[in-house]
Design an enzyme around this catalytic site. Structure first.
Site, PDB file in Angstrom:
ATOM      1  N   LYS A  22       0.851  -1.198   0.000  1.00 22.61           N
ATOM      2  CA  LYS A  22       0.000   0.000   0.000  1.00 22.61           C
ATOM      3  C   LYS A  22       0.885   1.246   0.000  1.00 22.61           C
ATOM      4  CE  LYS A  22      -1.733   1.469   4.086  1.00 22.61           C
ATOM      5  NZ  LYS A  22      -1.381   2.833   4.483  1.00 22.61           N
ATOM      6  N   ASN A  23       1.919   1.234   0.849  1.00 18.05           N
ATOM      7  CA  ASN A  23       2.669   2.468   1.087  1.00 18.05           C
ATOM      8  C   ASN A  23       3.664   2.829  -0.007  1.00 18.05           C
ATOM      9  OD1 ASN A  23       1.114   2.827   3.309  1.00 18.05           O
ATOM     10  ND2 ASN A  23       2.701   2.293   4.800  1.00 18.05           N
ATOM     11  N   ARG A  93      -5.019  10.529   4.414  1.00 14.93           N
ATOM     12  CA  ARG A  93      -4.022  11.594   4.503  1.00 14.93           C
ATOM     13  C   ARG A  93      -2.953  11.446   3.426  1.00 14.93           C
ATOM     14  NH1 ARG A  93      -1.253  13.295   7.731  1.00 14.93           N
ATOM     15  NH2 ARG A  93       0.835  12.879   7.128  1.00 14.93           N
ATOM     16  N   CYS A 117      -4.830  11.996  12.916  1.00 12.04           N
ATOM     17  CA  CYS A 117      -5.450  10.677  12.762  1.00 12.04           C
ATOM     18  C   CYS A 117      -5.590  10.102  14.163  1.00 12.04           C
ATOM     19  CB  CYS A 117      -4.611   9.784  11.869  1.00 12.04           C
ATOM     20  SG  CYS A 117      -3.135   9.218  12.682  1.00 12.04           S
ATOM     21  N   ARG A 122      -0.605  14.643  12.574  1.00  9.26           N
ATOM     22  CA  ARG A 122       0.272  14.183  11.480  1.00  9.26           C
ATOM     23  C   ARG A 122       0.669  15.431  10.690  1.00  9.26           C
ATOM     24  NH1 ARG A 122      -1.092   8.754  10.264  1.00  9.26           N
ATOM     25  NH2 ARG A 122       0.598   8.701   8.747  1.00  9.26           N
ATOM     26  N   PRO A 123       1.637  16.196  11.207  1.00 12.52           N
ATOM     27  CA  PRO A 123       1.983  17.469  10.557  1.00 12.52           C
ATOM     28  C   PRO A 123       2.506  17.269   9.140  1.00 12.52           C
ATOM     29  CG  PRO A 123       3.614  16.877  12.217  1.00 12.52           C
ATOM     30  CD  PRO A 123       2.483  15.904  12.359  1.00 12.52           C
ATOM     31  N   VAL A 124       2.420  18.306   8.346  1.00  6.78           N
ATOM     32  CA  VAL A 124       2.949  18.272   6.973  1.00  6.78           C
ATOM     33  C   VAL A 124       3.926  19.420   6.742  1.00  6.78           C
ATOM     34  CG1 VAL A 124       1.019  17.000   5.924  1.00  6.78           C
ATOM     35  CG2 VAL A 124       0.901  19.506   6.139  1.00  6.78           C
ATOM     36  N   ASP A 125       4.486  19.945   7.833  1.00 10.71           N
ATOM     37  CA  ASP A 125       5.405  21.087   7.708  1.00 10.71           C
ATOM     38  C   ASP A 125       6.628  20.763   6.865  1.00 10.71           C
ATOM     39  OD1 ASP A 125       5.857  19.379  10.002  1.00 10.71           O
ATOM     40  OD2 ASP A 125       7.577  20.636  10.436  1.00 10.71           O
ATOM     41  N   LEU A 126       7.077  19.506   6.893  1.00  9.32           N
ATOM     42  CA  LEU A 126       8.271  19.161   6.098  1.00  9.32           C
ATOM     43  C   LEU A 126       7.940  19.078   4.612  1.00  9.32           C
ATOM     44  CD1 LEU A 126       9.868  16.477   8.454  1.00  9.32           C
ATOM     45  CD2 LEU A 126      10.353  18.935   8.308  1.00  9.32           C
ATOM     46  N   ASP A 307       4.733   0.518  11.889  1.00  9.84           N
ATOM     47  CA  ASP A 307       3.508  -0.125  11.398  1.00  9.84           C
ATOM     48  C   ASP A 307       3.401  -1.584  11.814  1.00  9.84           C
ATOM     49  OD1 ASP A 307       3.403   1.691   8.235  1.00  9.84           O
ATOM     50  OD2 ASP A 307       2.937   2.262  10.293  1.00  9.84           O
ATOM     51  N   ARG A 399      -8.536  -0.678   4.859  1.00  8.55           N
ATOM     52  CA  ARG A 399      -7.718   0.365   4.233  1.00  8.55           C
ATOM     53  C   ARG A 399      -6.364  -0.194   3.811  1.00  8.55           C
ATOM     54  NH1 ARG A 399      -6.962   5.660   7.424  1.00  8.55           N
ATOM     55  NH2 ARG A 399      -5.762   5.902   5.529  1.00  8.55           N
TER      56      ARG A 399
END
Ligand code: EPZ
Length: 424
Positions: A22-23, A93, A117, A122-126, A307, A399
């Site tokens: 999936k990933n 996400r 979540c 789950r930041p997205v600053d990077l 995970d 999922r």
């Protein structure tokens, strides 16, 4: 709504093939947005809710998509939108993966902020930092990331990630492959899923060197082409299936794997007393009579994967002795712990460390899934708990696991999927 009903007492035995990852599938599917040139064919794409959601997003953007028998065909020639809507991003996400490709292709994109979540923010600053380094102006307004390229094209840059981020590395790669000049990614994520994305981009015509290291150098190219590509196997699904053998005292072989992608997990299984043998792409695990306690700390690849942390916690409830579980990636990824304790486990939390007392006999009851890997943990626990366990809200499980009850049944588990109603 669906639940899984698990009746215990069965040792799992047999051979099962791993599905596609999936990933890696999600960023690879996003990368098809980079090229207007024809139709991509991608094999070994798992039929999962998250993949179906990503397909919805691509179709919303205007791509033509067909998906059957784990083969995805995508044509992104006639995209008609540059916006990833809240309704889809909220469901998954990983939709954030369209940020890099859409910005690179159109010079402008608006992606809804994914939000947190079940196991924390789950930041997205990077992700945003990487786009800005490559020459975009990024503003956050009304819950959207609005990114615009200054000038006609993204420009290569030096991007130093302060922490290892799979998603931010993926977005930076997809934005940099057609940027003007050279981009260097320092502290890039080493996960096999990122290596898979690099191989896919390379096959499309990108110029990436030192793939598989934490320093990736990308020379921008002018265009990329549509190609055929084989996705890698899902190492977390494989690890979960091996965990099912370990927790039930069985003997299972998972085929279609790349064993070295599971190095730290196989080491932990061996320390727990399992006999693990490798033959080509097949990993076999024979469980011991008695599992030994093994402390694990989840860290970026190649360390023990976050995970697999929840699945490991289920296993350690059966070990003869106490074990400690720490997650350095998501400090509070322990939503599965209260539900395990409801099954009879004895697990304490101290300073973000889970202390698992074992062995504990588990007794089946109804338990609630809270997130994807927590669901997998509860399924493993149900396989060994006495009587019957009902894992509710398995939409979380769907999922990330392709027909897991069919795979477990084929290995001898007594597990069925049934409908149920929740109180409104
Ligand atoms: C990917 O999420 C996986 N998802 C996750 O798998 C996995 O748990 C995670 O990597 C870690 O391995 C997909 O690949 C679709 P990160 P991602 O960016 O990319 C922090 C599953 O169960 N961070 O590597 O979102 C972040 O909070 C899912 O299949 C920032 O601070 O993870 C975390 O502590 C769950 N700022 C750490 O970095 C950012 O901009 C690693 O996160 C991005 C991340």
């Amino acid at each position: 709504m669906d639940k899984l009903v698990i009746r215990s007492g069965k040792k799992l035995n047999g051979t099962v093939a791993a599905s596609g990852s999936k990933n890696s599938a999600l960023p690879v599917i996003a990368a098809t947005l980079l090229s207007p040139d024809g139709t991509f064919s991608i094999n070994r794409i798992p039929d999962l809710k998250d993949v179906r959601t990503f397909i919805q997003l691509l179709e919303y953007l205007g791509a033509a998509v067909s998906f059957k028998n784990n083969r995805l065909e995508v044509c992104s020639s006639n995209l008609k939108s540059i916006e990833a809507p809240y309704e889809l991003v909220k469901q998954m996400r990983a939709s954030i993966y369209v940020l890099g490709p859409l910005l690179a292709r159109f010079g402008h994109t608006r992606v809804s902020l994914p939000g947190g979540c079940a196991f924390g923010p789950r930041p997205v600053d990077l992700h945003i930092m990487a786009m800005e380094k490559l020459g975009a102006t990024v503003t956050i307004e009304q819950g959207f990331i609005d990114a615009k390229v200054n000038g006609s094209r993204l420009r290569g840059a030096q991007i130093d990630f302060p922490i290892s981020s799979v998603g931010a590395t993926g977005n930076a790669l997809m934005a940099a492959v057609t940027a003007e000049g050279t981009t260097v990614l320092e502290n890039a994520a080493l996960e096999p899923e990122i290596e898979c994305l690099c191989q896919f981009l390379q096959k499309m015509g990108a110029n990436i060197s030192d793939i598989g290291t934490t320093k990736l150098v990308i020379e921008g190219v002018d265009q990329l082409k549509a190609v055929e590509f084989d996705n890698i196997f899902d190492r977390i699904e494989a690890g979960t299936l091996l965990g099912a053998a370990a927790i039930t005292g069985g003997s299972v072989t998972v085929t279609g794997t790349v064993p070295e992608h599971l190095g730290s997990v196989l080491d932990a299984f061996r320390q727990a007393g399992c006999a693990v043998t490798i033959e080509g792409d097949a990993i076999s695990l024979d469980a011991p009579e008695e599992l030994q306690p093994v402390d694990i700390t989840a860290r970026p690849y190649p360390e023990f994967p976050t995970d697999m942390q929840a699945q490991w916690m289920a296993l350690m409830t059966q070990a003869r002795g106490d074990s400690t579980i720490i997650d350095r990636i998501y400090l509070e990824r322990f939503n599965h712990l209260p539900e395990l304790n409801r099954l009879g486990a004895h697990i304490e939390i101290r300073d973000n460390q889970a202390l698992v007392h074992g062995p504990q006999e588990l007794t089946g009851t109804k338990v609630m899934s809270t997130d994807l890997r927590a669901s997998a943990c509860l399924v493993l626990a149900g396989l060994v708990a006495k009587e019957t366990t009902e894992v509710l809200r398995v939409y979380h499980l769907d999922r990330g696991y392709e027909s897991i009850e069919k795979k477990l049944s084929a290995l001898g588990a007594d597990i069925t999927r049934e409908k149920y109603q929740e109180f409104s």
